[in-house]
Scaffold this motif. Structure first.
Motif, PDB file in Angstrom:
ATOM      1  N   VAL A 190     -13.241   2.913  -1.392  1.00 44.46           N
ATOM      2  CA  VAL A 190     -13.776   1.838  -0.912  1.00 44.46           C
ATOM      3  C   VAL A 190     -14.409   1.865   0.578  1.00 44.46           C
ATOM      4  CG1 VAL A 190     -13.304  -0.569   0.093  1.00 44.46           C
ATOM      5  CG2 VAL A 190     -12.290   0.328  -2.115  1.00 44.46           C
ATOM      6  N   VAL A 191     -13.686   2.734   1.441  1.00 40.24           N
ATOM      7  CA  VAL A 191     -14.140   2.977   2.630  1.00 40.24           C
ATOM      8  C   VAL A 191     -15.623   3.719   2.815  1.00 40.24           C
ATOM      9  CG1 VAL A 191     -13.462   4.158   4.845  1.00 40.24           C
ATOM     10  CG2 VAL A 191     -11.949   2.367   3.674  1.00 40.24           C
ATOM     11  N   ASN A 192     -15.519   4.788   1.625  1.00 37.43           N
ATOM     12  CA  ASN A 192     -16.750   5.567   1.725  1.00 37.43           C
ATOM     13  C   ASN A 192     -17.757   5.295   0.752  1.00 37.43           C
ATOM     14  OD1 ASN A 192     -15.366   7.344   3.748  1.00 37.43           O
ATOM     15  ND2 ASN A 192     -14.360   8.091   2.141  1.00 37.43           N
TER      16      ASN A 192
ATOM     17  N   ALA B 102      -8.321   5.123   9.140  1.00 35.37           N
ATOM     18  CA  ALA B 102      -7.512   6.105   9.798  1.00 35.37           C
ATOM     19  C   ALA B 102      -6.552   6.829   8.734  1.00 35.37           C
ATOM     20  CB  ALA B 102      -6.742   5.809  10.907  1.00 35.37           C
ATOM     21  N   TRP B 103      -6.122   5.948   8.072  1.00 39.32           N
ATOM     22  CA  TRP B 103      -4.918   6.439   7.018  1.00 39.32           C
ATOM     23  C   TRP B 103      -5.348   7.189   6.095  1.00 39.32           C
ATOM     24  CZ3 TRP B 103      -3.015   3.843   2.078  1.00 39.32           C
ATOM     25  CH2 TRP B 103      -1.773   4.090   1.891  1.00 39.32           C
TER      26      TRP B 103
ATOM     27  N   ARG C  19      -1.889   7.433  -4.389  1.00 34.36           N
ATOM     28  CA  ARG C  19      -3.028   6.602  -5.329  1.00 34.36           C
ATOM     29  C   ARG C  19      -3.964   5.519  -4.453  1.00 34.36           C
ATOM     30  NH1 ARG C  19      -3.008   1.932  -8.557  1.00 34.36           N
ATOM     31  NH2 ARG C  19      -4.471   1.815 -10.102  1.00 34.36           N
ATOM     32  N   THR C  20      -2.937   4.935  -3.772  1.00 37.66           N
ATOM     33  CA  THR C  20      -3.616   3.831  -2.853  1.00 37.66           C
ATOM     34  C   THR C  20      -4.754   4.536  -1.850  1.00 37.66           C
ATOM     35  OG1 THR C  20      -1.546   2.282  -3.144  1.00 37.66           O
ATOM     36  CG2 THR C  20      -3.054   1.856  -1.344  1.00 37.66           C
ATOM     37  N   ARG C  21      -4.127   5.595  -1.280  1.00 38.31           N
ATOM     38  CA  ARG C  21      -4.892   6.106  -0.234  1.00 38.31           C
ATOM     39  C   ARG C  21      -6.369   6.643  -1.042  1.00 38.31           C
ATOM     40  NH1 ARG C  21      -2.826  11.049   1.888  1.00 38.31           N
ATOM     41  NH2 ARG C  21      -4.370  11.020   3.354  1.00 38.31           N
TER      42      ARG C  21
ATOM     43  N   TYR D  61       0.788  -1.130   0.026  1.00 40.04           N
ATOM     44  CA  TYR D  61       0.107   0.053   0.070  1.00 40.04           C
ATOM     45  C   TYR D  61       0.800   1.338   0.031  1.00 40.04           C
ATOM     46  CZ  TYR D  61      -4.422  -2.460   0.935  1.00 40.04           C
ATOM     47  OH  TYR D  61      -5.483  -3.536   0.929  1.00 40.04           O
ATOM     48  N   GLU D  62       1.686   1.284   0.713  1.00 40.68           N
ATOM     49  CA  GLU D  62       2.646   2.539   0.631  1.00 40.68           C
ATOM     50  C   GLU D  62       3.652   2.481  -0.483  1.00 40.68           C
ATOM     51  OE1 GLU D  62       3.570   3.772   5.183  1.00 40.68           O
ATOM     52  OE2 GLU D  62       4.558   1.850   4.800  1.00 40.68           O
TER      53      GLU D  62
END
Length: 108
Positions: free
Chosen positions: A28-30, A86-87, A20-22, A14-15
Motif C-alpha cells: 500500500v505504501v509503495n 517506518a515499520w 503478512r500485514t507488513r 496489525y501485530e
C-alpha cells in the motif's frame, strides 16, 4: 495522548500477523494507486473525528472555521502513515507499539 491510545486496537490487530500485514502495508505504501486510496480513506476519518476532537478541544463541533480539530486529525493520521512506512521499511523493525510514540512525540 488520548488520540495516540485510540490507535492501540488498530496496531494490535496489525501485530497479530505481523509479517503478512507488513507485506500488505508495504504494498500500500509503495504503490501509488493504493496509497492514494488509503489517503482517501483517511480523508473520511477527518469527517468522522472532527466533531469529537472539536468538543475535546473546547470548540464548537459545527464551526468549520476552527482549524484546530483538522490540524490534530491531520497530524495524527500523518503519524500513522509515518509509523506504517517506518515499520515496513526495515527487515527487523522496532515494535509497532513503539514507533507511533516516537512519531507523535515529534509533533507533540
Amino acid at each position: 495522548m488520548a488520540l495516540r491510545r485510540a490507535l492501540d486496537p488498530l496496531l494490535e490487530q496489525y501485530e497479530v500477523d505481523d509479517e503478512r500485514t507488513r507485506r500488505i502495508i508495504r504494498l500500500v505504501v509503495n504503490t501509488p494507486a493504493l496509497s492514494a486510496r488509503h489517503r482517501e480513506k483517511n480523508a473520511r476519518w477527518h469527517e468522522v473525528l472532527r466533531p469529537e476532537i472539536a468538543r475535546r478541544l473546547g470548540g464548537d463541533p459545527s464551526d468549520p472555521g476552527d482549524p484546530r480539530p483538522g490540524a490534530v486529525i491531520a497530524a495524527a493520521l500523518a503519524c500513522v502513515e509515518a509509523t506504517l512506512a517506518a515499520w515496513t521499511s526495515e527487515d527487523r523493525p522496532a515494535s509497532l507499539s513503539e514507533i507511533p510514540d516516537r512519531a507523535m512525540g515529534a509533533v507533540g
